[in-house]
Design a protein around this motif. Structure first.
Motif, PDB file in Angstrom:
ATOM      1  N   LYS A  41       0.814  -1.230   0.000  1.00 35.16           N
ATOM      2  CA  LYS A  41       0.000   0.000   0.000  1.00 35.16           C
ATOM      3  C   LYS A  41       0.842   1.273   0.000  1.00 35.16           C
ATOM      4  N   PHE A  42       2.112   1.151  -0.357  1.00 32.96           N
ATOM      5  CA  PHE A  42       3.020   2.296  -0.284  1.00 32.96           C
ATOM      6  C   PHE A  42       2.556   3.481  -1.117  1.00 32.96           C
ATOM      7  N   CYS A  45       0.171   6.146   0.180  1.00 33.91           N
ATOM      8  CA  CYS A  45       0.668   7.103   1.165  1.00 33.91           C
ATOM      9  C   CYS A  45       1.506   8.170   0.458  1.00 33.91           C
ATOM     10  N   ASP A  46       1.899   9.173   1.173  1.00 36.09           N
ATOM     11  CA  ASP A  46       2.689  10.269   0.606  1.00 36.09           C
ATOM     12  C   ASP A  46       3.856  10.553   1.531  1.00 36.09           C
ATOM     13  N   ASP A  47       4.685   9.504   1.729  1.00 36.63           N
ATOM     14  CA  ASP A  47       5.805   9.590   2.669  1.00 36.63           C
ATOM     15  C   ASP A  47       5.331  10.003   4.058  1.00 36.63           C
ATOM     16  N   PRO A  50      -0.617   6.394   6.929  1.00 30.27           N
ATOM     17  CA  PRO A  50      -1.952   6.445   6.306  1.00 30.27           C
ATOM     18  C   PRO A  50      -2.910   7.252   7.161  1.00 30.27           C
ATOM     19  N   GLN A  62      -4.320  -0.763   9.247  1.00 28.03           N
ATOM     20  CA  GLN A  62      -3.399   0.233   8.717  1.00 28.03           C
ATOM     21  C   GLN A  62      -2.026   0.163   9.386  1.00 28.03           C
ATOM     22  N   TRP A  65       0.408  -1.105   6.783  1.00 23.22           N
ATOM     23  CA  TRP A  65       0.750  -0.326   5.601  1.00 23.22           C
ATOM     24  C   TRP A  65       2.242   0.043   5.637  1.00 23.22           C
ATOM     25  N   TRP A  67       4.696   2.657   4.655  1.00 25.82           N
ATOM     26  CA  TRP A  67       4.683   4.039   4.188  1.00 25.82           C
ATOM     27  C   TRP A  67       6.055   4.689   4.163  1.00 25.82           C
ATOM     28  N   ARG A  68       7.023   4.110   4.882  1.00 23.70           N
ATOM     29  CA  ARG A  68       8.374   4.666   4.857  1.00 23.70           C
ATOM     30  C   ARG A  68       9.101   4.186   3.598  1.00 23.70           C
ATOM     31  N   TYR A  72       9.882   0.316   2.116  1.00 27.14           N
ATOM     32  CA  TYR A  72       9.361  -0.171   0.836  1.00 27.14           C
ATOM     33  C   TYR A  72      10.506  -0.680  -0.037  1.00 27.14           C
TER      34      TYR A  72
END
Length: 322
Positions: A41-42, A45-47, A50, A62, A65, A67-68, A72
């Protein structure tokens, strides 16, 4: 020169349209490397973490997820030099912001989108959450009608029974950002009716040798939980436990919830009831215009989706074609 640790392909959606089955098939190919977890789910996200989704079970899920950016990248570092690397997050197709991030940061990535009759997809989506004890509404049409209210309350994307099936809008937007030659659209019916041919089609698109994966594993279907005392008693327990699970590691919930969902399914049946022609007729107007748009975008005919006949689950369809 070492390759950047990033995907060469993404299976972008849609949820409940065969993405898990195709991912599992591609993972068996010796020239393919797939991530663990399957759905990082990377690109949703926007760095940043979520959003703080608030639907039943959302805050627990979540936690998983990725996100970093460094985390990733680490998912792809064990791939062999010659392997094609990929991941499968079925919400990318729905997310316009994911489209933009993918287009900007992965200019050569190949994308595979799976599409399914949107009424059947929505029904399967509801069935998934209902059978897991997370969906509190026992009537599918009633739950379908609650989408906009739930979005306003901050429910996660998987609760968008209608919007996740608007493939025409989604693909039209994606094609404004990504060269259509890098986008493959596969129909769910082909996953069921011609599994070997469908895998080979995906392999040719990805530049892989064909004929090495003759079958597609069955999708992650759940037995239907018949509304009754089990759902009335155990459903609230599952949802309360899922709320508490946000404070524990994800593996805790998976272990703790297994007995509860097993009891919940204990009074169920292997096949979910078919939607009646009357039910489909009431739901089709939500998708009719988008089905027409999808035909324009892809150049394919999707008129069969306008039928009032229900096609059933993966297992039911597979048995009819087997």
């Amino acid at each position: 020169m070492a390759r950047a640790p990033q995907p060469d392909f993404l299976v972008v959606g849609a949820p409940k349209a065969g993405t898990t089955a195709l991912h599992a098939a591609l993972a068996q190919h010796p020239q393919v490397f797939t991530t663990t977890p399957k759905e990082p789910k990377f690109w949703l996200c926007d760095d940043a973490p979520p959003p703080h989704w608030c639907g039943p079970g959302d805050r627990h899920s979540q936690q998983e997820w990725i996100w970093r950016r460094a985390d990733y990248a680490a998912l792809f570092r064990d791939a062999a030099p010659g392997q094609v690397r990929g991941e499968s997050t079925p919400f990318y197709l729905w997310s316009r912001s994911a489209h933009r991030r993918i287009a900007a940061e992965l200019p050569s990535v190949r994308l595979i989108a799976l599409v399914r009759d949107p009424v059947d997809r929505a029904y399967s989506n509801w069935m998934h959450l209902w059978s897991d004890g997370l969906e509190p509404v026992a009537d599918f049409e009633e739950a379908f009608a609650l989408q906009d209210e739930r979005v306003e309350r901050g429910y996660a994307p998987f609760w968008r029974y209608r919007d996740l099936g608007l493939y025409g809008e989604q693909l039209a937007h994606l094609r404004t950002l990504v060269d259509p030659a890098r986008l493959l659209v596969i129909r769910y019916r082909d996953v069921v009716d011609d599994p070997g041919g469908t895998v080979d089609r995906a392999c040719r698109f990805l530049g892989l040798e064909t004929g090495l994966v003759p079958v597609i594993p069955r999708d992650n279907a759940r037995p239907f939980v018949t509304p009754g005392w089990r759902s009335r008693l155990l459903g609230p327990t599952v949802r309360a436990s899922a709320a508490l699970a946000q404070f524990a590691p994800p593996e805790w919930w998976r272990r703790a919830s297994r007995p509860l969902t097993g009891l919940l399914a204990g009074g169920g049946q292997p096949f979910r009831p078919h939607l009646t022609p009357e039910q489909r007729a009431r739901l089709l107007p939500a998708f009719a215009d988008d089905i027409e748009l999808l035909a324009e975008v892809t150049g394919e005919d999707f008129d069969d989706w306008l039928s009032t006949d229900s096609r059933g689950s993966y297992l039911q369809r597979e048995q009819r074609t087997g």
